[in-house]
Design a protein around this motif. Structure first.
Motif, PDB file in Angstrom:
ATOM      1  N   ARG A 116      -4.456   4.032 -17.517  1.00 52.51           N
ATOM      2  CA  ARG A 116      -3.209   4.781 -17.252  1.00 52.51           C
ATOM      3  C   ARG A 116      -3.070   5.103 -15.772  1.00 52.51           C
ATOM      4  O   ARG A 116      -2.012   4.929 -15.175  1.00 52.51           O
ATOM      5  N   LYS A 117      -4.161   5.554 -15.188  1.00 45.06           N
ATOM      6  CA  LYS A 117      -4.157   5.901 -13.754  1.00 45.06           C
ATOM      7  C   LYS A 117      -3.850   4.671 -12.912  1.00 45.06           C
ATOM      8  O   LYS A 117      -3.060   4.708 -11.986  1.00 45.06           O
ATOM      9  N   ARG A 118      -4.549   3.571 -13.240  1.00 45.71           N
ATOM     10  CA  ARG A 118      -4.428   2.335 -12.448  1.00 45.71           C
ATOM     11  C   ARG A 118      -3.000   1.782 -12.531  1.00 45.71           C
ATOM     12  O   ARG A 118      -2.424   1.355 -11.533  1.00 45.71           O
ATOM     13  N   VAL A 119      -2.406   1.838 -13.764  1.00 48.75           N
ATOM     14  CA  VAL A 119      -1.044   1.310 -13.946  1.00 48.75           C
ATOM     15  C   VAL A 119      -0.067   2.150 -13.115  1.00 48.75           C
ATOM     16  O   VAL A 119       0.786   1.612 -12.393  1.00 48.75           O
ATOM     17  N   LYS A 120      -0.219   3.466 -13.188  1.00 47.86           N
ATOM     18  CA  LYS A 120       0.688   4.370 -12.470  1.00 47.86           C
ATOM     19  C   LYS A 120       0.618   4.082 -10.959  1.00 47.86           C
ATOM     20  O   LYS A 120       1.641   3.907 -10.303  1.00 47.86           O
ATOM     21  N   LYS A 121      -0.616   4.009 -10.463  1.00 47.07           N
ATOM     22  CA  LYS A 121      -0.818   3.810  -9.024  1.00 47.07           C
ATOM     23  C   LYS A 121      -0.251   2.454  -8.566  1.00 47.07           C
ATOM     24  O   LYS A 121       0.400   2.354  -7.528  1.00 47.07           O
ATOM     25  N   THR A 122      -0.492   1.420  -9.389  1.00 49.33           N
ATOM     26  CA  THR A 122      -0.022   0.087  -8.980  1.00 49.33           C
ATOM     27  C   THR A 122       1.499   0.031  -9.004  1.00 49.33           C
ATOM     28  O   THR A 122       2.119  -0.563  -8.114  1.00 49.33           O
ATOM     29  N   LEU A 123       2.119   0.661 -10.015  1.00 47.95           N
ATOM     30  CA  LEU A 123       3.592   0.658 -10.054  1.00 47.95           C
ATOM     31  C   LEU A 123       4.154   1.401  -8.839  1.00 47.95           C
ATOM     32  O   LEU A 123       5.171   0.990  -8.270  1.00 47.95           O
ATOM     33  N   HIS A 125       2.705   1.449  -5.934  1.00 44.71           N
ATOM     34  CA  HIS A 125       2.515   0.517  -4.812  1.00 44.71           C
ATOM     35  C   HIS A 125       3.635  -0.499  -4.693  1.00 44.71           C
ATOM     36  O   HIS A 125       3.982  -0.918  -3.592  1.00 44.71           O
ATOM     37  N   VAL A 126       4.174  -0.937  -5.834  1.00 48.20           N
ATOM     38  CA  VAL A 126       5.230  -1.957  -5.772  1.00 48.20           C
ATOM     39  C   VAL A 126       6.625  -1.320  -5.862  1.00 48.20           C
ATOM     40  O   VAL A 126       7.625  -2.006  -6.075  1.00 48.20           O
ATOM     41  N   GLY A 127       6.676  -0.006  -5.718  1.00 48.34           N
ATOM     42  CA  GLY A 127       7.969   0.698  -5.686  1.00 48.34           C
ATOM     43  C   GLY A 127       8.649   0.805  -7.040  1.00 48.34           C
ATOM     44  O   GLY A 127       9.878   0.859  -7.119  1.00 48.34           O
ATOM     45  N   LEU A 153      -2.150  -7.154  -9.094  1.00 53.12           N
ATOM     46  CA  LEU A 153      -2.770  -6.209  -8.149  1.00 53.12           C
ATOM     47  C   LEU A 153      -3.598  -5.159  -8.872  1.00 53.12           C
ATOM     48  O   LEU A 153      -4.616  -4.699  -8.364  1.00 53.12           O
ATOM     49  N   SER A 154      -3.167  -4.774 -10.074  1.00 56.53           N
ATOM     50  CA  SER A 154      -3.868  -3.723 -10.816  1.00 56.53           C
ATOM     51  C   SER A 154      -5.330  -4.107 -11.069  1.00 56.53           C
ATOM     52  O   SER A 154      -6.191  -3.248 -11.194  1.00 56.53           O
ATOM     53  N   MET A 155      -5.609  -5.407 -11.125  1.00 50.33           N
ATOM     54  CA  MET A 155      -6.975  -5.864 -11.437  1.00 50.33           C
ATOM     55  C   MET A 155      -7.853  -6.008 -10.193  1.00 50.33           C
ATOM     56  O   MET A 155      -9.024  -6.370 -10.317  1.00 50.33           O
ATOM     57  N   LEU A 156      -7.280  -5.754  -9.027  1.00 51.99           N
ATOM     58  CA  LEU A 156      -8.007  -5.842  -7.749  1.00 51.99           C
ATOM     59  C   LEU A 156      -8.815  -7.150  -7.630  1.00 51.99           C
ATOM     60  O   LEU A 156     -10.038  -7.120  -7.408  1.00 51.99           O
ATOM     61  N   PRO A 157      -8.149  -8.298  -7.783  1.00 47.46           N
ATOM     62  CA  PRO A 157      -8.904  -9.564  -7.718  1.00 47.46           C
ATOM     63  C   PRO A 157      -9.433  -9.835  -6.315  1.00 47.46           C
ATOM     64  O   PRO A 157      -8.833  -9.406  -5.326  1.00 47.46           O
ATOM     65  N   ASN A 173      12.123  -4.345   0.169  1.00 42.24           N
ATOM     66  CA  ASN A 173      10.958  -4.657  -0.669  1.00 42.24           C
ATOM     67  C   ASN A 173      10.098  -5.752  -0.059  1.00 42.24           C
ATOM     68  O   ASN A 173       8.896  -5.808  -0.307  1.00 42.24           O
ATOM     69  N   GLU A 174      10.736  -6.614   0.739  1.00 44.27           N
ATOM     70  CA  GLU A 174       9.951  -7.613   1.489  1.00 44.27           C
ATOM     71  C   GLU A 174       9.004  -6.908   2.439  1.00 44.27           C
ATOM     72  O   GLU A 174       7.821  -7.246   2.534  1.00 44.27           O
ATOM     73  N   LYS A 175       9.528  -5.911   3.117  1.00 46.42           N
ATOM     74  CA  LYS A 175       8.718  -5.154   4.088  1.00 46.42           C
ATOM     75  C   LYS A 175       7.597  -4.415   3.350  1.00 46.42           C
ATOM     76  O   LYS A 175       6.451  -4.387   3.811  1.00 46.42           O
ATOM     77  N   ALA A 176       7.937  -3.845   2.190  1.00 45.51           N
ATOM     78  CA  ALA A 176       6.933  -3.118   1.413  1.00 45.51           C
ATOM     79  C   ALA A 176       5.830  -4.080   0.965  1.00 45.51           C
ATOM     80  O   ALA A 176       4.632  -3.754   1.014  1.00 45.51           O
ATOM     81  N   PHE A 177       6.248  -5.303   0.547  1.00 44.39           N
ATOM     82  CA  PHE A 177       5.267  -6.321   0.135  1.00 44.39           C
ATOM     83  C   PHE A 177       4.336  -6.661   1.299  1.00 44.39           C
ATOM     84  O   PHE A 177       3.114  -6.721   1.156  1.00 44.39           O
ATOM     85  N   LEU A 178       4.966  -6.845   2.456  1.00 49.22           N
ATOM     86  CA  LEU A 178       4.212  -7.190   3.667  1.00 49.22           C
ATOM     87  C   LEU A 178       3.146  -6.130   3.958  1.00 49.22           C
ATOM     88  O   LEU A 178       1.968  -6.448   4.161  1.00 49.22           O
ATOM     89  N   ASP A 179       3.558  -4.877   3.948  1.00 49.31           N
ATOM     90  CA  ASP A 179       2.618  -3.787   4.263  1.00 49.31           C
ATOM     91  C   ASP A 179       1.507  -3.704   3.219  1.00 49.31           C
ATOM     92  O   ASP A 179       0.339  -3.494   3.546  1.00 49.31           O
ATOM     93  N   LEU A 180       1.917  -3.891   1.956  1.00 47.45           N
ATOM     94  CA  LEU A 180       0.942  -3.810   0.870  1.00 47.45           C
ATOM     95  C   LEU A 180      -0.110  -4.917   1.005  1.00 47.45           C
ATOM     96  O   LEU A 180      -1.318  -4.655   0.967  1.00 47.45           O
ATOM     97  N   VAL A 181       0.364  -6.148   1.190  1.00 47.10           N
ATOM     98  CA  VAL A 181      -0.572  -7.279   1.259  1.00 47.10           C
ATOM     99  C   VAL A 181      -1.489  -7.153   2.481  1.00 47.10           C
ATOM    100  O   VAL A 181      -2.682  -7.438   2.402  1.00 47.10           O
ATOM    101  N   LYS A 182      -0.924  -6.670   3.593  1.00 45.99           N
ATOM    102  CA  LYS A 182      -1.743  -6.471   4.802  1.00 45.99           C
ATOM    103  C   LYS A 182      -2.894  -5.509   4.527  1.00 45.99           C
ATOM    104  O   LYS A 182      -3.978  -5.636   5.084  1.00 45.99           O
TER     105      LYS A 182
END
Ligand SMILES: Nc1ncnc2c1ncn2[C@@H]1O[C@H](COP(=O)(O)OP(=O)(O)OP(=O)(O)O)[C@@H](O)[C@H]1O
Ligand SMILES: [Mg+2]
Length: 251
Positions: A116-123, A125-127, A153-157, A173-182
Motif C-alpha cells: 500500500r505504501k509503495r503504490v501510494k508513493k509511486t503514484l 512520483h508519476v503525478g 517503478l514500484s518494483m525498483l528494478p 509531465n515530460e519534465k516530471a518524467f525527466l526529473d524522476l528518471v534522472k
C-alpha cells in the motif's frame, strides 16, 4: 570493475509472418550506464527490447546480469529487468490502477502494508496521487502511460527499459518524467525519438537500422553528427525554430 548488465551476441529474429526484424545484434551494457536507442520507425528497436526479458526469443545469446536468458532464469531476470512498453494498453490489465501497480509487488510476495505504501508513493512520483480506485482503461492515454510507468517503478528494478516513455505526455509531465528518471540509480535503456529528452538522460547513443546496430557512440559525438541524425530521421531543428520564435516573442 562494473558488471555487464546486458550482453547480446549475434541476435537474429524473424516474426512468425516471416518479417526479419533483427539481423545480428551485438551489444554490451555495463552497470550504471544510461543508453539511448534511436532509429527510424520499423528499425527493430522495440523488437530488440522485447528480447531482454524473454517476451520474444530469437536466435543468439543473451545474458542479463551474468545469467543466461533461459527458462530456468526467466523469473529472476524478469524481476531484474523492468520494462515499460511503448503502448500502455499492453501493460495494464487489472480492474483498478491500484491493482495494476500492486501486481508486481504481490508477485514479489511483499507484505500488504508495504505494498500500500509503495503504490501510494509511486503514484505520487508519476503525478497520479489519488488515482488508486480509477479503472486504467478509463484514463486518458497520457495518464495510462504514467500508470504503466508506475507498475514498473514500484518494483525498483535494477535495469529499467523504456520504450517511447514520453510520447503522449504533455510538456509538464515530460519534465516530471525527466526529473524522476534522472533521480533513479538503475541502469537505463531508453528508446525514443525525442532527442532533447535523450540528450539530458543518456551518455551513450546506439543507432539501429534494418535490425542492426549501425552506430554506438558517446552523447557528445552523437550530438554533433548532424549527418547521422538526419540520415536516421531524427532531425528536430524544425521544432527548435518554433521554440526560439515562441521564447523571443513579447509576452
Ligand atoms: N507482430 C509483428 N509481426 C510482424 N512484423 C512485425 C511485428 N511487429 C513488428 N514487426 C516488424 O518488425 C520490424 C521492426 O519493428 P519494431 O516494432 O521493432 O520497430 P521500432 O524500431 O520499434 O519502430 P517504431 O519507432 O515505429 O516503434 C518492422 O519491420 C515491423 O514492421
Ligand atoms: Mg517501437
Amino acid at each position: 570493475m562494473s558488471q555487464n548488465v546486458v550482453e547480446i551476441a549475434d541476435l537474429y529474429y524473424k516474426y512468425p509472418d516471416g518479417t526479419p526484424a533483427l539481423n545480428g545484434i551485438n551489444l554490451t551494457i555495463k552497470e550504471g550506464e544510461s543508453i539511448a536507442i534511436v532509429g527510424h520507425n520499423g528499425a527493430g528497436k522495440s523488437t530488440m527490447l522485447k528480447h531482454l526479458n524473454g517476451i520474444l526469443i530469437g536466435h543468439g545469446k543473451i545474458h542479463i546480469a551474468g545469467l543466461p536468458l533461459n527458462k530456468k532464469n526467466l523469473r529472476t531476470i524478469r524481476n531484474y529487468v523492468g520494462m515499460v512498453f511503448q503502448n500502455p494498453d499492453d501493460q495494464l490489465f487489472c480492474p483498478t490502477v491500484y491493482d495494476d501497480v500492486a501486481f508486481g509487488l504481490i508477485n514479489m510476495e511483499m507484505e500488504e502494508q508495504e505494498i500500500r505504501k509503495r503504490v501510494k508513493k509511486t503514484l505520487e512520483h508519476v503525478g497520479l496521487q489519488g488515482f488508486e480506485k480509477r479503472a486504467a482503461h478509463h484514463l486518458s492515454f497520457g495518464q495510462k502511460k504514467r500508470v504503466a510507468l508506475a507498475t514498473i517503478l514500484s518494483m525498483l528494478p535494477k535495469l529499467l527499459v523504456f520504450d517511447e516513455p514520453t510520447s503522449n505526455l504533455d510538456p509538464r509531465n515530460e519534465k516530471a518524467f525527466l526529473d524522476l528518471v534522472k533521480s533513479l540509480p538503475s541502469t537505463k535503456i531508453i528508446v525514443s525519438h525525442d532527442l532533447p529528452i535523450l540528450f539530458q538522460l543518456c551518455e551513450r547513443f546506439i543507432v539501429i537500422s534494418g535490425g542492426k546496430i549501425v552506430e554506438d557512440t558517446t552523447r557528445d559525438n552523437f550530438i554533433v553528427n548532424k549527418k547521422l541524425i538526419k540520415e536516421h530521421g531524427l532531425d528536430y531543428e524544425f521544432k527548435c525554430a518554433y521554440c526560439e520564435h515562441f521564447h523571443n516573442s513579447p509576452t
